[in-house]
Design an enzyme around this catalytic site. Structure first.
Site, PDB file in Angstrom:
ATOM      1  N   TRP A  30       1.946  13.637  61.897  1.00  0.00           N
ATOM      2  CA  TRP A  30       0.735  13.000  62.404  1.00  0.00           C
ATOM      3  C   TRP A  30      -0.267  14.095  62.736  1.00  0.00           C
ATOM      4  CZ3 TRP A  30      -1.485  13.701  67.329  1.00  0.00           C
ATOM      5  CH2 TRP A  30      -2.700  13.022  67.460  1.00  0.00           C
ATOM      6  N   GLU A  44       2.054   9.370  59.379  1.00  0.00           N
ATOM      7  CA  GLU A  44       1.571   8.404  60.375  1.00  0.00           C
ATOM      8  C   GLU A  44       0.052   8.393  60.443  1.00  0.00           C
ATOM      9  OE1 GLU A  44       2.786   9.377  64.373  1.00  0.00           O
ATOM     10  OE2 GLU A  44       2.014   7.499  65.208  1.00  0.00           O
ATOM     11  N   LYS A  81      -3.701   6.450  61.742  1.00  0.00           N
ATOM     12  CA  LYS A  81      -4.230   6.066  63.046  1.00  0.00           C
ATOM     13  C   LYS A  81      -5.640   5.523  62.879  1.00  0.00           C
ATOM     14  CE  LYS A  81      -4.720   8.076  67.625  1.00  0.00           C
ATOM     15  NZ  LYS A  81      -4.177   9.032  68.571  1.00  0.00           N
ATOM     16  N   ASP A 139       2.659   2.903  63.860  1.00  0.00           N
ATOM     17  CA  ASP A 139       2.631   2.994  65.325  1.00  0.00           C
ATOM     18  C   ASP A 139       1.904   1.754  65.844  1.00  0.00           C
ATOM     19  OD1 ASP A 139       1.466   3.573  67.956  1.00  0.00           O
ATOM     20  OD2 ASP A 139       2.167   5.631  67.690  1.00  0.00           O
ATOM     21  N   HIS A 184      -1.824   1.899  66.762  1.00  0.00           N
ATOM     22  CA  HIS A 184      -2.782   2.536  65.850  1.00  0.00           C
ATOM     23  C   HIS A 184      -3.581   1.592  64.969  1.00  0.00           C
ATOM     24  CE1 HIS A 184      -0.851   6.795  66.108  1.00  0.00           C
ATOM     25  NE2 HIS A 184      -1.135   6.268  67.268  1.00  0.00           N
ATOM     26  N   HIS A 205       6.793   3.619  65.303  1.00  0.00           N
ATOM     27  CA  HIS A 205       6.517   4.154  66.624  1.00  0.00           C
ATOM     28  C   HIS A 205       6.192   2.954  67.486  1.00  0.00           C
ATOM     29  CE1 HIS A 205       5.524   8.706  66.039  1.00  0.00           C
ATOM     30  NE2 HIS A 205       6.761   8.389  65.767  1.00  0.00           N
ATOM     31  N   ASP A 214      -5.399   2.578  72.391  1.00  0.00           N
ATOM     32  CA  ASP A 214      -4.104   3.176  72.057  1.00  0.00           C
ATOM     33  C   ASP A 214      -3.601   3.980  73.251  1.00  0.00           C
ATOM     34  OD1 ASP A 214      -1.917   4.197  70.689  1.00  0.00           O
ATOM     35  OD2 ASP A 214      -3.079   5.812  69.759  1.00  0.00           O
ATOM     36  N   ASP A 247      -0.728   4.039  74.888  1.00  0.00           N
ATOM     37  CA  ASP A 247       0.666   4.481  74.973  1.00  0.00           C
ATOM     38  C   ASP A 247       1.323   4.116  76.298  1.00  0.00           C
ATOM     39  OD1 ASP A 247       1.257   5.817  72.363  1.00  0.00           O
ATOM     40  OD2 ASP A 247      -0.467   7.027  72.920  1.00  0.00           O
ATOM     41  N   ASP A 272       7.227   5.551  71.109  1.00  0.00           N
ATOM     42  CA  ASP A 272       6.137   6.514  71.286  1.00  0.00           C
ATOM     43  C   ASP A 272       5.197   6.050  72.386  1.00  0.00           C
ATOM     44  OD1 ASP A 272       4.240   8.456  71.116  1.00  0.00           O
ATOM     45  OD2 ASP A 272       3.459   7.886  69.155  1.00  0.00           O
TER      46      ASP A 272
HETATM   47  C1  RNT Z   1      -0.633   9.926  68.331  1.00  0.00           C
HETATM   48  C2  RNT Z   1       0.567   9.542  67.541  1.00  0.00           C
HETATM   49  C3  RNT Z   1       1.697  10.518  67.573  1.00  0.00           C
HETATM   50  C4  RNT Z   1       1.937  11.119  68.940  1.00  0.00           C
HETATM   51  C5  RNT Z   1       3.187  11.956  69.053  1.00  0.00           C
HETATM   52  C6  RNT Z   1       3.206  12.784  70.277  1.00  0.00           C
HETATM   53  O1  RNT Z   1      -1.535   8.919  68.458  1.00  0.00           O
HETATM   54  O2  RNT Z   1       1.016   8.291  67.947  1.00  0.00           O
HETATM   55  O3  RNT Z   1       2.843   9.914  67.067  1.00  0.00           O
HETATM   56  O4  RNT Z   1       1.982  10.140  69.924  1.00  0.00           O
HETATM   57  O5  RNT Z   1       3.362  12.671  67.908  1.00  0.00           O
HETATM   58 ZN    ZN Z   2       2.869   7.593  67.120  1.00  0.00          ZN
END
Ligand code: RNT
Ligand code: ZN
Length: 425
Positions: free
Chosen positions: A191, A232, A234, A265, A268, A292, A300, A302, A332
């Protein structure tokens, strides 16, 4: 404090649940056997707010952010491993660990990211061997002076691109070494944060550069029994709101064209999109998926994964479609505002519970109703299933795997907090 159910109560409740599910034609024991075989990859970076051990006190960049200042963050790899050992002891099943390159242990020496070798992860590998865990891996293309411009693999500066290509190549080799040592393929996920805060004049060239860089990274053939590559995409990052080079379309195309894993993810995409709907589409074209599992709140963000509709829908898709064997489930998120060990445990337990609920569906019946066009029956049955005694099945599963049943897992964490986490200034 509430009292815990006795083992006999848990077994009785389970026996009743088995009967209730049997009436729907569901074999609970079979579901539990399947659940026991699912390995979730816990993300090491929940334990220290994506800090890593490369440059203590270094700033987290790349457009991601951990907010909060709850005490007890791991400061060393030993602390992080201790925290993880506790987490794994609270979760039924055998689970993996997902590492980032900045978690290397270089014995106090500064090792450039392009020079990282498997030996810098030997203590992680030894620990994984001892505890029989698989490892997954990620190159770290942020929190570094050479990522300060916001561009890495897609930079206009050829020397910056080369630096990050070399880092990714080093990481794939580390991933392969981990997979070989542990006898289970390591998923190495790329990523990158590359993007622009404001409206670009040229969206095309950075994408062409990224494609070229990725081709260089993936040129070396590695044994798929040891290393699996994932990419990955985003939607946007903090400070890169207008343009992300590695967008969803970019990586979908790249993964299909190169037959590498696509990482989805859950944070994302546009907020009304769910990755649950993407799994069955994407798996027609890519060999395997990496998830993820995350939780975005308004963006986003997290947040810690919880037992949400979205999580349930993701797990239902994996089970209903028979996709578990081709999907690597990773978590994640990074919340620094609550006990970090609890954050891991809560999110992983939620993921497993959602998987269990999905595995307890009378799938033949549901599909039968759907094929017959009986959408009334389908809706009624789906609603009914939500209130069947699946929690009794979960408790029994925890009992059988000798991990704390119910809310008592938090007691263990509180004890650890007192003994260990509170002593970390
Ligand atoms: C970032 C991505 C990525 C990170 C990690 C730390 O938006 O989701 O996967 O969260 O690599
Ligand atoms: Zn991620």
């Amino acid at each position: 404090m509430m009292t815990q159910p006795t083992d006999a109560q848990i077994r009785n409740a389970y026996a009743l649940a088995v009967e209730r599910y049997a009436a729907f034609g569901v074999d609970v024991e079979r579901a539990l056997a399947t659940l026991a075989g699912v390995s979730i990859s816990l993300h090491c970076w929940q334990g220290d707010d994506v800090g890593g051990f490369e440059a203590p006190g270094g700033e987290l960049t790349g457009g991601i952010a951990a907010t909060g200042n709850y005490p007890g963050k791991a400061r060393t790899a030993d602390e992080l491993r201790r925290d993880l050992d506790l987490v794994y002891s609270l979760i039924p099943g055998a689970h993996r660990l997902n590492l980032h390159a900045i978690y290397a242990e270089t014995g106090g020496r500064q090792v450039e990211r392009t020079d990282l070798k498997p030996e810098h992860f030997s203590r992680w590998i030894d620990w994984a061997k001892e505890t029989r865990r698989g490892l997954d891996f990620n190159p770290t293309l942020f929190s570094h002076p050479k990522a300060a411009s916001g561009m890495t693999l897609a930079s206009y500066d050829a020397s910056i691109r080369q630096f990050w290509v070399d880092h990714c190549i080093a990481c794939r080799r580390i991933g392969a070494a981990m997979g070989k040592a542990l006898g289970t393929a390591c998923v190495t996920n790329i990523w990158i944060p590359d993007g622009y805060k404001d409206i670009p004049a040229d969206r095309a060239t950075p994408r062409a550069l990224l494609q070229e860089s990725l081709d260089a990274v993936l040129a070396e053939k590695l044994d798929r029994r040891h290393n699996l590559d994932a990419v990955e995409g985003k939607l946007f990052g903090l400070g890169a709101e207008s343009y992300t080079v590695g967008s969803a379309e970019f990586y979908l195309g790249y993964a299909v064209a190169n037959q590498v894993l696509l990482c989805l993810d859950s944070g994302h995409f546009h907020p009304t999109e769910t990755i649950a709907d993407k799994i069955s589409a994407v798996l027609l074209y890519v060999p395997e998926l990496l998830l993820h599992v995350s939780r975005g709140v308004r963006w986003d963000s997290d947040h810690v994964v919880i037992f949400s509709d979205d999580l349930q829908a993701i797990m239902q898709e994996l089970v209903r479609g028979g996709f578990l064997a081709r999907t690597h489930i990773g978590l994640d998120y990074f919340d620094a505002s609550i006990n970090r060990v609890a954050a891991w445990a809560i999110g992983t337990r939620a993921a497993l519970r959602a998987l269990l609920l999905a595995m307890l569906e009378p799938l033949d019946q549901l599909r039968g109703l759907e094929i017959a066009g009986d959408f009334t029956g389908r809706l009624a049955l789906l609603e009914e299933l939500k209130a069947l005694p699946w929690a009794a099945v979960w408790d029994y599963h925890c009992l059988r795997h000798e991990v704390p049943v119910g809310y008592s897992f938090l007691g263990e964490i509180r004890g650890y907090e007192k003994r260990e986490l509170s002593k970390r200034p």
